[in-house]
Scaffold this motif. Sequence first.
Motif, PDB file in Angstrom:
ATOM      1  N   GLU A  35       1.036   2.294   3.924  1.00  0.00           N
ATOM      2  CA  GLU A  35      -0.069   3.165   4.308  1.00  0.00           C
ATOM      3  C   GLU A  35       0.661   4.409   4.710  1.00  0.00           C
ATOM      4  O   GLU A  35       1.619   4.556   5.264  1.00  0.00           O
ATOM      5  N   ARG A  98       3.897  -2.177   5.068  1.00  0.00           N
ATOM      6  CA  ARG A  98       2.890  -3.263   5.454  1.00  0.00           C
ATOM      7  C   ARG A  98       3.135  -4.620   4.950  1.00  0.00           C
ATOM      8  O   ARG A  98       2.962  -5.547   5.584  1.00  0.00           O
ATOM      9  N   ARG A 170      -6.934   2.496   5.788  1.00  0.00           N
ATOM     10  CA  ARG A 170      -6.049   1.887   6.554  1.00  0.00           C
ATOM     11  C   ARG A 170      -6.210   0.956   7.429  1.00  0.00           C
ATOM     12  O   ARG A 170      -7.467   0.947   7.904  1.00  0.00           O
ATOM     13  N   ARG A 182      -4.232   3.590   2.404  1.00  0.00           N
ATOM     14  CA  ARG A 182      -3.569   2.449   2.317  1.00  0.00           C
ATOM     15  C   ARG A 182      -3.408   2.028   0.754  1.00  0.00           C
ATOM     16  O   ARG A 182      -4.484   2.048  -0.064  1.00  0.00           O
TER      17      ARG A 182
END
Length: 207
Positions: A35, A98, A170, A182
Amino acid sequence: MGTTGLAAEPLVAAASLLGATFACRGVRATIVEVEAYGGVPDGPWPDPAAHSYRGPTARNAVMFGPPGRLYTYRSYGMHVCANVVCGPAGTAAAVLLRAAVIETGEQLARARRGDAVPSQALARGPGNLCQALGITMADNGIDLLDPDAPVRLGFGEKLGERPAPRAGPRVGVSRAADRPWRLWVPETAAVSAYRRSPRAPAPGASD
């Protein structure tokens, strides 16, 4: 790629990190979900969801550069999360890691995460990623391109024949909640599920 490639706008830097590798304390993983985050209101990438939005503090100072540094923070006061600082020095921006696929050191990652965790979930989610790789708050500010650093970033790996990255909102942010910052590698089991913050405006009512 090196620091030059990270001295770019957040979304460009985020895309460059897909397929990059992180090596830390016996575990090596390929990044498959990230992100992007910007900075202050009068900067080039105003981002009310970013820790740096209200300006530099002792907590977020690393976000202001130079690029290639590791910025760590605790989510909900518990889970360590890792970001790669990007953009030119003095301008806040970073890319949150992530999810990743463990390439080597799975037994170490499993010892940190638990025997019952499926292989594809060992580094799924930013807190789990840091736990699997052994990244701690003490690593804040590390130069990720230093070959002697305990946490190292490598750009030798490529996405190869994998599908083109996808983009979407996101996860869990309540401000700038619709911004498609994202990025992830589709058809990858390690990628986390999208969860919108209950505090975010209705879809389409945010930037």
